[in-house]
Design a protein around this motif. Structure first.
Motif, short mmCIF file in Angstrom:
data_model
loop_
_atom_site.label_atom_id
_atom_site.label_comp_id
_atom_site.label_asym_id
_atom_site.label_seq_id
_atom_site.Cartn_x
_atom_site.Cartn_y
_atom_site.Cartn_z
N UNK A 2 -6.30 -16.47 41.65
CA UNK A 2 -5.13 -16.06 40.88
C UNK A 2 -5.51 -14.97 39.89
N UNK A 3 -6.65 -15.16 39.26
CA UNK A 3 -7.16 -14.16 38.32
C UNK A 3 -7.34 -12.80 38.98
N UNK A 4 -7.96 -12.83 40.14
CA UNK A 4 -8.22 -11.58 40.87
C UNK A 4 -6.91 -10.88 41.19
N UNK A 10 -2.33 -5.61 37.58
CA UNK A 10 -2.44 -4.77 36.38
C UNK A 10 -3.02 -3.40 36.72
N UNK A 11 -4.05 -3.44 37.56
CA UNK A 11 -4.70 -2.19 37.97
C UNK A 11 -3.69 -1.28 38.67
N UNK A 175 -12.05 -3.18 43.61
CA UNK A 175 -12.73 -4.28 44.27
C UNK A 175 -12.04 -5.55 43.82
N UNK A 176 -11.13 -6.01 44.62
CA UNK A 176 -10.32 -7.17 44.23
C UNK A 176 -11.24 -8.38 44.04
N UNK A 177 -12.11 -8.59 45.00
CA UNK A 177 -13.21 -9.56 44.90
C UNK A 177 -14.41 -8.85 45.51
N UNK A 178 -15.61 -9.41 45.37
CA UNK A 178 -16.76 -8.73 45.98
C UNK A 178 -16.59 -8.56 47.50
#
Ligand code: IPM
Ligand code: MG
Length: 398
Positions: A2-4, A10-11, A175-178
């Protein structure tokens, strides 16, 4: 997770806001600058990195020679701009140091050598390309790249969109996640309209009966789809010109088909496709070292080589054998652009004679051939020949 996703949202908002503002700026932009009303027209000369300062200095020499009377009359002024080097840019961690940008903006047109474009893993910070930053900063929306090989019937002019596409947000991917990386491609209506219209206007003015759009609209549906739709809308305003479109993959193939390729004349295309296709196209003319490029906006323009800084040549001590033809070609486009088409034509003829026909000196990029300085002397000598035009025409017939 959810954080990602929140961060990604926002980005996205953060990068889209400036793009929406840019659209409004394009809509409100001033009309084309009129060089005939300027006194003096200020030409900024930027050496760049690697082989850049060496080849640019030769091109500068040619322009000073051709424009000598204009400089004497106060109609043209040259200004050398220092500091657009990778060392300076790394130090201030910006693609264009602020003081350099101030100097750049005081000029009307620029002649620029290639600059290092850092990538991940280089010894430099991974800052944005100086080329790309200048194009955006001065809103140089049209990258006009001609490729001519008269003896093979090749006479192309590429109109590459220069501020949008995959480049607009090049450094602002996420990079949404690694495990998940996303980049963004931007196409705007006014941004597409102005480049497509410029291509059609060029065709009309030069009585060229075909303009071709190149996209990948079958796959990249939203952005390329919009570009292509606008292309055909604008084409309706030019009923005397045939408008067609090709996908980038098959176009790349057809440029090597000797029967098909001579039919293409003016090509208009989004940024990244234009970047790739123009390197391929230049190869038929003798390589990227022979091709010049004009970055044109309504207020400013920049003329440069289409190639990079050739770090290998520098490392191997071969800098002085770098071919200045590309920047000199760019100089011919500059002369044309600021209102000296006859001087531009003389220079193009001299370049054709020296580089493609007579070839009294050959550039090989090493000590088996001429140095850039010697080759430039050869060009200067050729320009001064009162029979230049006859000489050039002789080659066209033979
Ligand atoms: C060009 C170059 C640049 C580009 C690089 C140096 C950023 O390849 O002018 O074609 O990609 O536009
Ligand atoms: Mg390129």
């Amino acid at each position: 997770m959810v954080d990602a996703l929140e961060k990604a949202k926002e980005h996205l908002a953060e990068i889209l806001k400036p793009q929406l503002e840019r659209v409004e700026r394009i809509k409100a932009e001033k009309d084309w600058i009129d060089y005939s009303r300027l006194k003096p027209i200020i030409i900024g000369v930027i050496g760049g990195d690697g082989i850049g300062p060496y080849i640019t200095q030769e091109a500068h020499r040619v322009l000073e020679h051709l424009l000598k009377d204009e400089v004497d009359k106060g109609k043209v002024e040259f200004r050398v701009i220092e500091g657009l080097t990778i060392e300076r840019r790394s130090e201030v961690k910006k693609p264009i140091p602020d003081d350099v940008l101030v100097e750049i903006k005081k000029c009307h047109v620029l002649l620029k050598g290639p600059t290092t474009t850092p990538k991940r893993g280089d010894p430099w910070p991974n800052i944005e390309s100086a080329n790309v930053a200048i194009r955006k900063e001065l809103d140089l929306f049209a990258n006009v790249r001609p490729v001519r090989v008269p003896k093979e019937g090749i006479d192309w002019v590429f109109f590459r969109e220069n501020t949008e596409g995959a480049y607009a947000l090049g450094p602002y991917g996420i990079e949404v996640t690694p495990d998940l990386a996303v980049d963004f491609k931007v196409i705007t209506r006014p941004g597409s309209e102005r480049i497509i219209r410029l291509a059609f206007e060029y065709a009309r003015k030069n009585r060229i009966d075909r303009v071709t759009a190149v996209t990948k609209a079958n796959v990249v549906k939203t952005t390329d789809g919009l570009f292509l739709k606008i292309f055909y809308d604008i084409a309706k305003e030019y009923p005397e010109i045939n408008a067609d479109d090709w996908f980038i993959d098959i176009m790349t193939a057809k440029l090597v088909d000797p029967k098909r390729r001579t039919q293409f004349k003016i090509l208009v295309l989004p940024n990244l496709y234009g970047d790739i296709l123009t390197d391929e196209a230049a190869e038929f003319q003798g390589g990227v070292g022979t091709a010049g490029s004009a970055n044109i906006g309504k207020q400013y323009a920049m003329f440069e080589a289409i190639h990079g800084t050739a770090p290998r040549m520098v490392r191997e001590g071969r800098t002085k054998y770098a071919d200045p033809s590309s920047v000199i070609r760019a100089g011919a486009m500059l002369l044309n652009h600021i209102g000296y088409p006859e001087l531009g034509e003389r220079l193009n003829m001299a370049l054709d004679i020296c580089g493609q026909y007579e070839r009294k000196l050959i550039m090989t990029g090493r000590d088996t051939g001429a140095t850039g300085r010697e080759f430039c002397d050869y060009i200067l000598e050729t320009i001064q020949d009162p029979k230049l035009k006859e000489r050039w025409q002789g080659y066209q017939e033979g």
